[in-house]
Design an enzyme around this catalytic site. Structure first.
Site, PDB file in Angstrom:
ATOM      1  N   ARG A 122       4.189 -18.194  -2.886  1.00 56.00           N
ATOM      2  CA  ARG A 122       4.848 -18.668  -1.556  1.00 56.00           C
ATOM      3  C   ARG A 122       5.387 -17.600  -0.568  1.00 56.00           C
ATOM      4  O   ARG A 122       4.958 -16.369  -0.895  1.00 56.00           O
ATOM      5  CB  ARG A 122       6.238 -19.545  -2.984  1.00 56.00           C
ATOM      6  CG  ARG A 122       6.019 -20.103  -3.154  1.00 56.00           C
ATOM      7  CD  ARG A 122       7.611 -20.394  -4.351  1.00 56.00           C
ATOM      8  NE  ARG A 122       7.765 -20.957  -5.681  1.00 56.00           N
ATOM      9  CZ  ARG A 122       7.581 -20.830  -6.708  1.00 56.00           C
ATOM     10  NH1 ARG A 122       7.410 -19.408  -6.402  1.00 56.00           N
ATOM     11  NH2 ARG A 122       7.549 -21.489  -6.875  1.00 56.00           N
ATOM     12  N   LYS A 156      11.374 -17.775  -8.406  1.00 56.91           N
ATOM     13  CA  LYS A 156      11.795 -18.794  -8.583  1.00 56.91           C
ATOM     14  C   LYS A 156      12.843 -18.302  -9.255  1.00 56.91           C
ATOM     15  O   LYS A 156      13.028 -17.982 -10.478  1.00 56.91           O
ATOM     16  CB  LYS A 156      11.701 -20.006  -8.210  1.00 56.91           C
ATOM     17  CG  LYS A 156      11.736 -20.648  -6.854  1.00 56.91           C
ATOM     18  CD  LYS A 156      11.276 -22.006  -7.168  1.00 56.91           C
ATOM     19  CE  LYS A 156      11.246 -22.879  -5.877  1.00 56.91           C
ATOM     20  NZ  LYS A 156      10.920 -24.086  -5.539  1.00 56.91           N
TER      21      LYS A 156
END
Length: 313
Positions: A157, A181
């Site tokens: 990401r 995350k």
């Protein structure tokens, strides 16, 4: 931010939920979105009947259905309504855990169905055209080539790319340590093209950027021309610029964005026979259902091929 009445019990409920999200190490952007959703619902609930404001303990399934209907009538997208209901499920779960109520009224409420959009995936040749359009001569070009080679090689990401430090790359084991995350760390293999691009950047690009910058905070892997850590907006802007240069060779690159490289990474692995569980681990997905979207991409591609090629399709 929606205002609540002075006698409201919502602030205490919201604070308890916020503390619970922090304890669970929920990603900062997700936590902020959930808290914003819950504050918005709290303000809406108190205005239902000004004479008798609805407190957290008063909310039932009927209240939530009225809320979902009001959201839909107000033109709110089904995906946003689904996220807001998910936030409320979490809020009332916390209320149950702290003994403030005995049930979770949001648990049995079904979320509106979201339109399933398939991720934008570049073909392997299109990714190659994009990467090869970066000449890798100047320090910024060397950085960008290493940045996007790594993004595609590891399916990272944009947030993960810019958070990498010098210590994140291990050339001996050919891996990168990624903090994803929820502050979850994973090790991802790095391909030879990305490793070579990183080696060139670290030898000829980063030292120049660091010298021009002077004092650098921390040990960020990817530096801006002013010596600061790159931001996700920098990543998007630089990729967009290189994609525009390469679009003449490959028109599909007009829609290129950092997450498209991540989608392409996963889809190309699946095309090559990689196990879905392995792809889940490489992407850092918490659940296999998130990764399964790439099987739908492959299915859609096969259906398209079938319809074009079969004489009786």
């Amino acid at each position: 931010m929606p205002s609540l009445t002075e006698t409201s019990t919502w602030p205490a409920a919201l604070e308890a939920f916020d503390d619970d999200l922090r304890r669970r190490a929920v990603a900062e952007k997700t936590r902020e979105a959930y808290m914003s959703d819950c504050r918005q619902f709290a303000a809406w609930a108190e205005k239902l009947d000004p004479a008798h404001p609805v407190d957290p303990a008063d909310v039932d399934m009927r209240t939530l259905r009225r809320y979902a209907a009001a959201q839909s009538e107000g033109g709110i997208a089904p995906s946003t309504i689904a996220r807001r209901l998910a936030a409320l499920r979490g809020l009332f779960r916390t209320q149950m855990e702290i003994g403030a109520r005995e049930d979770n009224p949001a648990e049995l409420l079904s979320s509106p169905k979201k339109a399933q959009r398939l991720p934008h995936v570049l073909k392997a040749g299109e990714v190659a055209a994009l990467l090869e359009s970066i000449p890798a001569t100047t320090p910024l070009e060397l950085r960008d080539r290493a940045l996007f080679e790594l993004a595609y090689a590891c399916g990272l990401r944009a947030e993960e790319l810019v958070s990498l430090d010098l210590e994140s790359i291990d050339f001996d084991s050919e891996t990168v340590r990624v903090e994803g995350k929820g502050s979850k760390t994973r090790l991802v293999p790095v391909g030879e093209h990305a490793l070579a691009a990183l080696a060139r950047y670290l030898a000829r690009g980063r030292p120049t950027l660091a010298a021009d910058a002077g004092q650098i905070s921390g040990h960020p892997l990817f530096l801006s021309k002013s010596g600061r850590r790159l931001s996700t907006s920098d990543v998007r802007r630089r990729l967009s610029g290189w994609a525009r240069r390469a679009v003449a060779r490959s028109p599909a690159l007009a829609r290129a964005h950092p997450h498209a490289l991540r989608h392409s990474f996963a889809t190309h692995l699946l095309d090559g026979g990689a196990d879905l569980r392995a792809i889940q681990e490489l992407l850092g997905h918490a659940t296999i259902s998130t990764t399964q979207v790439y099987t739908r991409v492959e299915s859609a591609r096969l259906r398209s091929t079938y319809s074009r090629a079969h004489p009786r399709a």
